[in-house]
Every structure is written in C-alpha cells, then in structure tokens.
Design a protein around this motif. Structure first.
Motif, PDB file in Angstrom:
ATOM      1  N   ASP A  86       0.859  -1.187   0.000  1.00  0.00           N
ATOM      2  CA  ASP A  86       0.000   0.000   0.000  1.00  0.00           C
ATOM      3  C   ASP A  86       0.897   1.240   0.000  1.00  0.00           C
ATOM      4  N   LEU A  87       1.327   1.654  -1.187  1.00  0.00           N
ATOM      5  CA  LEU A  87       2.254   2.774  -1.325  1.00  0.00           C
ATOM      6  C   LEU A  87       1.558   3.984  -1.926  1.00  0.00           C
ATOM      7  N   VAL A  88       1.988   5.167  -1.524  1.00  0.00           N
ATOM      8  CA  VAL A  88       1.411   6.409  -2.040  1.00  0.00           C
ATOM      9  C   VAL A  88       2.537   7.381  -2.374  1.00  0.00           C
ATOM     10  N   LYS A  89       2.233   8.326  -3.248  1.00  0.00           N
ATOM     11  CA  LYS A  89       3.184   9.375  -3.594  1.00  0.00           C
ATOM     12  C   LYS A  89       2.856  10.621  -2.779  1.00  0.00           C
ATOM     13  N   VAL A  90       3.841  11.122  -2.059  1.00  0.00           N
ATOM     14  CA  VAL A  90       3.675  12.357  -1.283  1.00  0.00           C
ATOM     15  C   VAL A  90       4.312  13.498  -2.062  1.00  0.00           C
ATOM     16  N   ASP A  91       3.496  14.499  -2.423  1.00  0.00           N
ATOM     17  CA  ASP A  91       3.996  15.684  -3.120  1.00  0.00           C
ATOM     18  C   ASP A  91       4.187  16.816  -2.127  1.00  0.00           C
ATOM     19  N   VAL A  92       5.168  17.655  -2.382  1.00  0.00           N
ATOM     20  CA  VAL A  92       5.372  18.875  -1.589  1.00  0.00           C
ATOM     21  C   VAL A  92       5.011  20.061  -2.475  1.00  0.00           C
ATOM     22  N   LEU A  93       4.075  20.897  -1.980  1.00  0.00           N
ATOM     23  CA  LEU A  93       3.603  22.058  -2.736  1.00  0.00           C
ATOM     24  C   LEU A  93       4.072  23.337  -2.060  1.00  0.00           C
ATOM     25  N   LEU A  94       4.692  24.213  -2.828  1.00  0.00           N
ATOM     26  CA  LEU A  94       5.081  25.539  -2.351  1.00  0.00           C
ATOM     27  C   LEU A  94       4.168  26.541  -3.033  1.00  0.00           C
ATOM     28  N   HIS A  95       3.358  27.202  -2.231  1.00  0.00           N
ATOM     29  CA  HIS A  95       2.430  28.188  -2.790  1.00  0.00           C
ATOM     30  C   HIS A  95       1.500  27.539  -3.812  1.00  0.00           C
ATOM     31  N   GLY A  96       1.137  26.280  -3.565  1.00  0.00           N
ATOM     32  CA  GLY A  96       0.217  25.577  -4.440  1.00  0.00           C
ATOM     33  C   GLY A  96       0.858  24.863  -5.614  1.00  0.00           C
ATOM     34  N   ASP A  97       2.155  25.100  -5.882  1.00  0.00           N
ATOM     35  CA  ASP A  97       2.841  24.461  -7.008  1.00  0.00           C
ATOM     36  C   ASP A  97       3.677  23.290  -6.504  1.00  0.00           C
TER      37      ASP A  97
ATOM     38  N   ALA B 129       3.476   5.573   6.715  1.00  0.00           N
ATOM     39  CA  ALA B 129       4.589   6.480   7.019  1.00  0.00           C
ATOM     40  C   ALA B 129       4.453   7.827   6.324  1.00  0.00           C
ATOM     41  N   ALA B 130       3.382   8.016   5.544  1.00  0.00           N
ATOM     42  CA  ALA B 130       3.243   9.234   4.741  1.00  0.00           C
ATOM     43  C   ALA B 130       3.121  10.484   5.611  1.00  0.00           C
ATOM     44  N   TYR B 131       2.327  10.412   6.667  1.00  0.00           N
ATOM     45  CA  TYR B 131       2.121  11.598   7.515  1.00  0.00           C
ATOM     46  C   TYR B 131       3.435  12.024   8.167  1.00  0.00           C
ATOM     47  N   GLN B 132       4.185  11.049   8.689  1.00  0.00           N
ATOM     48  CA  GLN B 132       5.463  11.369   9.344  1.00  0.00           C
ATOM     49  C   GLN B 132       6.435  12.011   8.353  1.00  0.00           C
ATOM     50  N   TYR B 133       6.483  11.477   7.120  1.00  0.00           N
ATOM     51  CA  TYR B 133       7.368  12.045   6.105  1.00  0.00           C
ATOM     52  C   TYR B 133       6.957  13.474   5.772  1.00  0.00           C
ATOM     53  N   GLY B 134       5.646  13.684   5.573  1.00  0.00           N
ATOM     54  CA  GLY B 134       5.154  15.009   5.200  1.00  0.00           C
ATOM     55  C   GLY B 134       5.428  16.053   6.261  1.00  0.00           C
ATOM     56  N   VAL B 135       5.175  15.708   7.517  1.00  0.00           N
ATOM     57  CA  VAL B 135       5.404  16.655   8.622  1.00  0.00           C
ATOM     58  C   VAL B 135       6.890  16.993   8.737  1.00  0.00           C
ATOM     59  N   GLY B 136       7.736  15.959   8.656  1.00  0.00           N
ATOM     60  CA  GLY B 136       9.174  16.186   8.795  1.00  0.00           C
ATOM     61  C   GLY B 136       9.732  17.097   7.724  1.00  0.00           C
ATOM     62  N   LEU B 137       9.300  16.893   6.467  1.00  0.00           N
ATOM     63  CA  LEU B 137       9.854  17.694   5.372  1.00  0.00           C
ATOM     64  C   LEU B 137       9.311  19.114   5.379  1.00  0.00           C
ATOM     65  N   THR B 138       8.035  19.297   5.715  1.00  0.00           N
ATOM     66  CA  THR B 138       7.483  20.664   5.744  1.00  0.00           C
ATOM     67  C   THR B 138       8.132  21.497   6.851  1.00  0.00           C
ATOM     68  N   ILE B 139       8.413  20.878   7.991  1.00  0.00           N
ATOM     69  CA  ILE B 139       9.089  21.607   9.082  1.00  0.00           C
ATOM     70  C   ILE B 139      10.502  21.993   8.653  1.00  0.00           C
ATOM     71  N   LYS B 140      11.195  21.068   7.980  1.00  0.00           N
ATOM     72  CA  LYS B 140      12.558  21.350   7.532  1.00  0.00           C
ATOM     73  C   LYS B 140      12.568  22.485   6.508  1.00  0.00           C
ATOM     74  N   LEU B 141      11.618  22.447   5.554  1.00  0.00           N
ATOM     75  CA  LEU B 141      11.575  23.471   4.515  1.00  0.00           C
ATOM     76  C   LEU B 141      11.178  24.837   5.073  1.00  0.00           C
ATOM     77  N   LYS B 142      10.362  24.859   6.114  1.00  0.00           N
ATOM     78  CA  LYS B 142       9.969  26.143   6.716  1.00  0.00           C
ATOM     79  C   LYS B 142      11.202  26.913   7.205  1.00  0.00           C
ATOM     80  N   ASP B 143      12.179  26.181   7.726  1.00  0.00           N
ATOM     81  CA  ASP B 143      13.395  26.832   8.224  1.00  0.00           C
ATOM     82  C   ASP B 143      14.361  27.187   7.088  1.00  0.00           C
ATOM     83  N   LEU B 144      14.214  26.535   5.916  1.00  0.00           N
ATOM     84  CA  LEU B 144      15.177  26.726   4.835  1.00  0.00           C
ATOM     85  C   LEU B 144      14.749  27.784   3.821  1.00  0.00           C
TER      86      LEU B 144
END
Length: 625
Positions: free
Chosen positions: A501-512, A525-540
């Motif tokens: 049961d695999l899914v693709k997680v996309d990261v959107l910046l300003h909707g893109d 594991a999708a939620y954990q991946y999404g939260v971790g990357l969005t927090i990291k990108l917020k600082d970057l």
C-alpha cells in the motif's frame, strides 16, 4: 623486529609456466584485516621494500584511505619461494586480488572471483563470522573456488581462536584444527599461509596453443594513457604490439603495452595462460573496453566469447544535478569515465523543473551512492545536488498496463491504480543471542517477515528476514547497530517483489508541486514524512513579500502544512495617535496589495534549501562497518 624478506624474483619478460601460477583472492567482512594481510604478503614476498611500505598499500584512492575501507579490488603479482614441505625452495608466482568487504561492492568481489582458482576466507578472531563473511563465502563456492579458512587478529587480547575455529568448521565443514591462524598486524603465521596457498590452490588450466582469449575483469581511465584494461588470460598468449579485438563490439586496437602489476605496472613482452595483467591500447573512448568482454587476436582470433559476468541490477536510484547548470556536459563526461572504473554504476539523462538538467543514476546501495558522488566532486571538481534515494516500483493500472517507476515524478497521477509492487530482499542478520528481541522489534516496524533462525554457536544467532528494500536502504543499518551496541552485522540480496500500500507524497510551495521533494512511501509512514519535510523546509525557505504555504499532499488531500510568514512593512510608522479608521484604511490597502502579489508571485527557493533538504550523507556515512 622486521619481517623476514623472501627472495624477490622480477616478472619474466615472457609468459609464465601455468604450473607455477597461483591465482587467489582475499574475501572477508568489513574491517577483518584483508588489506593489512595483503600488506604483510607484499612485504614478505619482497615486492614492497621497507622504505616504500605504508599501511593499506593497495588502497590507492584518497577516499579509501580516509574512510578506512576498500572500494576497488586491486590485483598484484608476487613471487614466493616455498620455505617448507615437498616444494621447499621452488619459486612460484602468486596473483593476489584484495577485495572490498561492504555489501554495496559485492559486484567487485564477484568479478574478482572469476579471475581466481582459490580464496582466502578471512575471519576476525575477536568477532567471528559476520553476515558478509557468509555472503562472500557462498559467492566463492558458487564460483568453484578452493577455500582456505583463516582466523586473523589472533594477537588481540579479546581473540577467541578456538571458539571461532569451531564456528568456521561448522559452517564450511571440516576440522577446526584445519583453520589457519595468523596475525596480519605482526606477521605471525603469514609465511605458513603463503606456503598453504601454493599447496591448496590449483594451477590455472588453459590451452596455450589456441587463439588467445582473455576476460576483462576491470578497467580504469588514465588522463595521459587512456583506458587501462585489466585481464585474466584463459587461452593462448597476448603479445606486445599484437592487434587485438574486443569480441562484444568488434573494435580492433594495437596493444601499445602489456604487463603485470607487481605492485606497480611492469612491462612484459607477453602474458600467457592463467596470468593476470594489464593492456594499454591508447583508446580514449571509454565504452570500447567493457568489463566482462573477451579480448582475442584480430588475426585468426577466437570465435567463441567467454561467458563474462551477470550485470548487476541497480538497487537504489537517485538524481544527480550540477549546482551550476553549465557543468552538465562536464558531469556527463565524468560519469562516462567513472562508469569504466565502476561497472555497477548506471545512469541516464533526466530533467527536473526545480533542478534543471541532470542524470538519474542507479546504485547498488546508499554507500555506493555516497562514494560515487564524492568521487565526482573530488576527481572531477563538480558541485552536485543529489535527490532523495528511492527504489524501483512497478505500478499496475486497472486497465492492465504497467509503469516502471524509478523517479517519483514518473508515478502515475491519472487513472486507477490496481496495485503497486515494491522490491523485497532477503536479509541475513548475525548477532549475539542477547539481542534477538530487539532485532525482531526493529524488523517488524520495518514491515519485515521472519523466515528462519539458526544458532551458529551457543551465543551467536543467524536471523533471516524478508524486508522491503525501501525500508532498509536508508537508515536500517544504523538503527540495527545502535540497538545491538554495534555487535550485529547485515547482508542482503534481492529476491523479487511484493504488492504494498504505497502512495506518492507531493510537496507544494504556494500551491505548485516541487518534483525534487516528491517521494513514494508506505501509506502508514506518509504523515510522518510530510510533517518532517514541511518543518525542515519552513526553516530553509527565506521569507517572501507574501505568505508562503508549504504543504505535503497525497493526491488532492493535504496531510501536513507549515507557513512561511510574509515580510511586512510597517505602514503605520507615520501615524501618531489619531483616528483608528486612518490606520485601518492603510492596513486594508496593504492587504489588497499582498493579495495581488500573491496571485503573481513565485516562491524563490535557494539552492541551499535543496542541498540541505535532500542531504543523504549522514545515514550512509558510516562506511567502516
């Protein structure tokens, strides 16, 4: 006290009699002393004198010496005059190949085995049999090699040679007293081992009067001399100035130089049956000297090629992009040259909307990926960004069509997906029995299934698991080491695929969507991946003139969000007291301007954000295992 020096007999200019040749390699788990044992053999046989000697002499690359691991197999020719037994006083020629130990470089080991008739199986007398010891042993047995079991590091206070000799005898069969005991560090027992190699390893066989056939088992690219090809001669002789033909491509070249490695290149007039040597033809085109190809004479040459090697399938894919887009041609040339030196490397061009032009590269593992990237940066002076590694998925649609996904951007977004298949591996874990429960807990959290468990001795256990490759390729080894206090060892091999049961997680910046940050993960594991990357990108991501939402989404459903606050000008700076309506009017006017800017604004993402967010060096940079 200096080690005794054997008589050094220089390689003869003609072909060597096959009856005095012995071709062998040293195989072992990581850090069990292969390169140190090779050092002692070089010193005892006299091919390296005390003035030129250095630790890990055959580890030629800076990256090997810094990390303390062997990455490339190295062949060397050594004369040895037997000091005991029936053959005492007879001088033999030994061709030794020092091999890597890490699972990512198993392909290097398998190629080296094809050039040998025997193998020295080295085991640490303080640690016993490890996972990669077994993996390399089975490779040698499959290749039909004679095995010489050897316990190394018997000088250590923690060494238990009797215990581990019994363990080796239990695995390969035989008597524990038949296991040789040496100390590569002090040189104890190495002279006896060299005599044993002469006695046990059979001489190579071949037809000296047949048309020449030689197997290419390695190649390197030299800036000044072109392609240097390493071969094992099976039949006939290869002579200086002969015209030779590569049987897979049909290309014909003149041999400018032929010789042996002892341990530096030494010219010879010819090399014959069973010999391991090198050829230089002046070829600059790297694709004309393929590993596994057969070299024969251009005139009255052989008609039947040698079987060659089974080409390895990449286990992990990652994108490599130059930080400066103008370096794309240089990266292409560098990958061409590196592929000659590393036959397991695969690559093809790809483009990314965020990163520009680059290459999708296939690797045998995460350490392999790290080594390739570091070599490209060091040897070719390139600045690179590597995307997050992922494995190969097979997506079956409801209409019966299939899509092979090596990059998350290739994951089908339209249409109905029936099933997604991911690669699985059979993992072998060796550990003290105290950690069985801990290992089982780790493997269950990584979606593993226990296939079996055997005790090698009273306190050592071998556990076999079937695990998804995606779960172990990133940080599984680090987690295993930390939970077992460093005592466990891991080896794995691909065994097929399974539906998940695999899914693709996309990261959107300003909707893109930003394709470089997309990933294929298990739904749990999708939620954990999404939260971790969005927090990291917020600082970057730096603050813009407008508010920037960072979202992680599965299809149209957003599963995580962070917001980069807008830079806001203080429009009330000149308002001192007075009516609140004046201030409100100014704020509303600013708000309308922000809205218009938001509609036309594009988010500026600095290169540093990609480098840090996609950085994979930390989990893999544990090379000395």
């Amino acid at each position: 006290m200096p080690l005794p020096q054997n008589v050094h007999v220089a390689p003869q200019p003609g072909a060597t009699d096959p009856s005095i040749l012995r071709n062998f390699c040293i195989i072992a788990h990581i850090d069990h002393g292969k390169s140190t044992l090779a050092d002692r053999m070089l010193q005892l046989t006299g091919v390296v004198d005390a003035r030129n000697a250095r630790a890990q002499y055959l580890d030629r690359m800076d990256i090997e010496r810094e990390r303390g691991i062997t990455i490339k197999s190295q062949a060397v020719r050594m004369p040895w005059t037997v000091t005991a037994g029936e053959s005492a006083g007879t001088t033999y020629v030994l061709n030794m190949i020092d091999t890597p130990g890490h699972v990512d470089f198993t392909y290097e080991v398998s190629r080296s085995l094809e050039a040998c008739e025997g193998a020295v199986l080295l085991v640490d007398a303080a640690q016993g049999i490890e996972a990669q010891t077994l993996a390399n042993l089975y490779l040698a047995i499959d290749a039909g090699l004679d095995i010489i079991p050897v316990l190394n590091k018997i000088d250590l206070p923690s060494a238990q040679p009797d215990k581990y000799a019994a363990e080796i005898a239990h695995v390969i069969g035989g008597d524990p007293d038949g296991v040789m005991r040496v100390s590569a560090k002090t040189g104890e027992g190495v002279e006896v081992l060299l005599n044993e190699i002469v006695a046990v390893v059979p001489a190579p066989t071949g037809e000296a009067d047949k048309p020449p056939r030689a197997l290419i088992f390695d190649s390197v690219y030299d800036t000044y001399r072109g392609v240097i090809t390493y071969v094992r001669v099976i039949d006939g002789k290869l002579r200086h100035r002969d015209r030779i033909k590569m049987m897979s491509t049909g290309a014909v070249h003149e041999m400018l130089e032929v010789g042996v490695i002892s341990p530096e290149p030494e010219k010879a007039q010819e090399i014959g049956v069973g010999e391991v040597g090198y050829l230089i033809t002046g070829v600059k085109e790297v694709r004309q000297s393929r590993v596994g190809d057969t070299v024969t004479s251009a005139v009255r040459g052989a008609t039947e090629a040698l079987s060659g090697y089974r080409h390895p399938n990449p286990m992990v894919y990652s994108g490599l992009y130059p930080v400066d887009g103008d370096d794309y041609p240089a990266l292409r040339d560098a990958l061409d040259k590196l592929q000659l030196n590393d036959a397991a490397l695969m690559y093809e061009p790809e483009t990314s909307g965020a990163l520009g032009f680059g290459f999708r590269c296939g690797f045998l593992g995460l350490l392999h990926m790290e080594i390739v990237r570091e070599r490209l940066e060091r040897e070719f002076d390139l600045d690179l960004i590597s995307t997050a590694p992922n494995v190969v998925y097979r997506v079956v649609m409801e209409d019966g069509s299939e899509v092979v996904v090596t990059n998350p951007s290739e994951y089908p977004g339209d249409g109905k997906i029936a099933e997604v298949y991911e690669p699985v591996v059979r993992a072998t874990i060796l550990s003290p029995s105290d950690y069985i429960g801990t290992i089982m807990d780790l493997c269950q959290t990584r979606r593993g299934a226990l296939d079996g468990m055997d005790y090698l001795s009273a306190d050592r256990v071998e556990m076999r698991y079937t695990l998804p490759l995606a779960e172990i390729v990133f940080d599984f080894f680090d987690a295993l080491k930390s939970r077992t206090k460093g005592y466990a060892s891991l080896d794995y091999e691909p065994v097929g695929e399974q539906a998940s049961d695999l899914v693709k997680v996309d990261v959107l910046l300003h909707g893109d969507p930003v394709d470089a940050f997309s990933a294929i993960v298990h739904r749990d594991a999708a939620y954990q991946y999404g939260v971790g990357l969005t927090i990291k990108l917020k600082d970057l991501i730096p603050r813009q003139q407008f508010e920037v939402p960072i979202q992680a989404a599965i299809g149209a459903r957003v599963i995580a969000r962070e917001t980069v606050r807008a830079i806001r000008k203080d429009v009330l700076a000149k308002c001192y007291g007075g009516d609140i309506t004046r201030k409100r009017k100014l704020l509303e006017k600013q708000k309308e301007g922000k809205k218009r800017m938001k509609m036309v604004g594009r988010v500026e993402v600095p290169q540093e954000a990609f480098i840090v967010a996609l950085n994979t060096s930390e989990p893999a940079d544990k090379a000395k295992r």
